[in-house]
Design a protein around this motif. Structure first.
Motif, PDB file in Angstrom:
ATOM      1  N   GLY A  34       0.784  -1.227   0.000  1.00  0.00           N
ATOM      2  CA  GLY A  34       0.000   0.000   0.000  1.00  0.00           C
ATOM      3  C   GLY A  34       0.817   1.278   0.000  1.00  0.00           C
ATOM      4  N   VAL A  35       2.137   1.165   0.158  1.00  0.00           N
ATOM      5  CA  VAL A  35       2.994   2.348   0.144  1.00  0.00           C
ATOM      6  C   VAL A  35       3.135   2.837  -1.289  1.00  0.00           C
ATOM      7  N   GLN A  36       3.056   4.138  -1.469  1.00  0.00           N
ATOM      8  CA  GLN A  36       3.227   4.719  -2.794  1.00  0.00           C
ATOM      9  C   GLN A  36       4.690   5.119  -2.982  1.00  0.00           C
ATOM     10  N   LEU A  37       5.307   4.624  -4.050  1.00  0.00           N
ATOM     11  CA  LEU A  37       6.695   4.939  -4.364  1.00  0.00           C
ATOM     12  C   LEU A  37       6.728   6.062  -5.392  1.00  0.00           C
ATOM     13  N   HIS A  38       7.603   7.031  -5.171  1.00  0.00           N
ATOM     14  CA  HIS A  38       7.724   8.171  -6.074  1.00  0.00           C
ATOM     15  C   HIS A  38       9.090   8.144  -6.728  1.00  0.00           C
ATOM     16  N   GLY A  39       9.101   8.380  -8.029  1.00  0.00           N
ATOM     17  CA  GLY A  39      10.354   8.377  -8.762  1.00  0.00           C
ATOM     18  C   GLY A  39      10.266   9.253  -9.988  1.00  0.00           C
ATOM     19  N   ILE A  40      11.298   9.161 -10.805  1.00  0.00           N
ATOM     20  CA  ILE A  40      11.327   9.925 -12.055  1.00  0.00           C
ATOM     21  C   ILE A  40      11.909   9.056 -13.171  1.00  0.00           C
ATOM     22  N   HIS A  41      11.573   9.434 -14.386  1.00  0.00           N
ATOM     23  CA  HIS A  41      12.147   8.826 -15.591  1.00  0.00           C
ATOM     24  C   HIS A  41      12.720   9.964 -16.415  1.00  0.00           C
ATOM     25  N   ILE A  42      14.011   9.879 -16.712  1.00  0.00           N
ATOM     26  CA  ILE A  42      14.647  10.849 -17.602  1.00  0.00           C
ATOM     27  C   ILE A  42      14.913  10.127 -18.917  1.00  0.00           C
ATOM     28  N   ALA A  43      14.263  10.591 -19.965  1.00  0.00           N
ATOM     29  CA  ALA A  43      14.444   9.983 -21.288  1.00  0.00           C
ATOM     30  C   ALA A  43      15.819  10.349 -21.832  1.00  0.00           C
ATOM     31  N   PRO A  44      16.358   9.527 -22.722  1.00  0.00           N
ATOM     32  CA  PRO A  44      17.678   9.825 -23.279  1.00  0.00           C
ATOM     33  C   PRO A  44      17.671  11.123 -24.079  1.00  0.00           C
ATOM     34  N   ALA A  45      18.816  11.793 -24.091  1.00  0.00           N
ATOM     35  CA  ALA A  45      18.949  13.047 -24.835  1.00  0.00           C
ATOM     36  C   ALA A  45      18.765  12.796 -26.333  1.00  0.00           C
ATOM     37  N   ALA A  46      19.317  11.705 -26.816  1.00  0.00           N
ATOM     38  CA  ALA A  46      19.195  11.337 -28.230  1.00  0.00           C
ATOM     39  C   ALA A  46      19.042   9.818 -28.291  1.00  0.00           C
ATOM     40  N   ARG A  48      18.754   5.995 -29.256  1.00  0.00           N
ATOM     41  CA  ARG A  48      19.355   5.191 -30.317  1.00  0.00           C
ATOM     42  C   ARG A  48      18.467   3.983 -30.562  1.00  0.00           C
ATOM     43  N   SER A  49      18.779   3.220 -31.601  1.00  0.00           N
ATOM     44  CA  SER A  49      17.976   2.036 -31.901  1.00  0.00           C
ATOM     45  C   SER A  49      18.126   0.984 -30.801  1.00  0.00           C
ATOM     46  N   GLU A  50      19.301   0.901 -30.204  1.00  0.00           N
ATOM     47  CA  GLU A  50      19.537  -0.013 -29.090  1.00  0.00           C
ATOM     48  C   GLU A  50      19.382   0.771 -27.804  1.00  0.00           C
ATOM     49  N   ARG A  51      18.418   0.389 -26.963  1.00  0.00           N
ATOM     50  CA  ARG A  51      18.117   1.164 -25.760  1.00  0.00           C
ATOM     51  C   ARG A  51      18.879   0.645 -24.553  1.00  0.00           C
ATOM     52  N   LEU A  52      19.269   1.565 -23.692  1.00  0.00           N
ATOM     53  CA  LEU A  52      19.958   1.264 -22.448  1.00  0.00           C
ATOM     54  C   LEU A  52      19.115   1.831 -21.311  1.00  0.00           C
ATOM     55  N   LEU A  53      18.889   1.030 -20.274  1.00  0.00           N
ATOM     56  CA  LEU A  53      18.095   1.467 -19.120  1.00  0.00           C
ATOM     57  C   LEU A  53      18.954   1.387 -17.869  1.00  0.00           C
ATOM     58  N   ALA A  54      19.036   2.495 -17.140  1.00  0.00           N
ATOM     59  CA  ALA A  54      19.731   2.528 -15.850  1.00  0.00           C
ATOM     60  C   ALA A  54      18.674   2.720 -14.767  1.00  0.00           C
ATOM     61  N   ILE A  55      18.595   1.766 -13.841  1.00  0.00           N
ATOM     62  CA  ILE A  55      17.660   1.857 -12.725  1.00  0.00           C
ATOM     63  C   ILE A  55      18.472   2.242 -11.501  1.00  0.00           C
TER      64      ILE A  55
END
Length: 86
Positions: A34-46, A48-55
């Motif tokens: 029941g706890v609400q987690l708050h975060g953000i997503h910063i999309a890449p500046a440019a 690419r076809s191959e995506r990289l995700l940093a958590i």
């Protein structure tokens, strides 16, 4: 108990974050307890076809927005997602 919580989770010692990149989206997730987690997503500046995700989970001594901004500056081609410590 209040003093102990403030000692273990010194939210008062964590300053406000700086300005976020314009490609930032705020996130909210509901945890199973029941706890609400708050975060953000910063999309890449440019993207690419191959995506990289940093958590990013910076812990209770660092602001998640600042941590995400740092990771975004280090890897601007990556999607960066960060959540505040519960």
């Amino acid at each position: 108990a209040v003093f102990q919580a403030r000692l273990l989770f010194p939210t008062f010692a964590v300053g406000a974050s700086g300005p976020l990149p314009p490609n930032t989206v705020r996130l909210t997730l509901d945890a199973s307890d029941g706890v609400q987690l708050h975060g953000i997503h910063i999309a890449p500046a440019a993207p690419r076809s191959e995506r990289l995700l940093a958590i990013v989970f910076p812990g209770n001594a660092w602001n998640a927005e600042d941590a995400a901004t740092l990771v975004h500056h280090l890897w601007p081609e990556a999607d960066v997602v960060a959540f505040h410590y519960r």
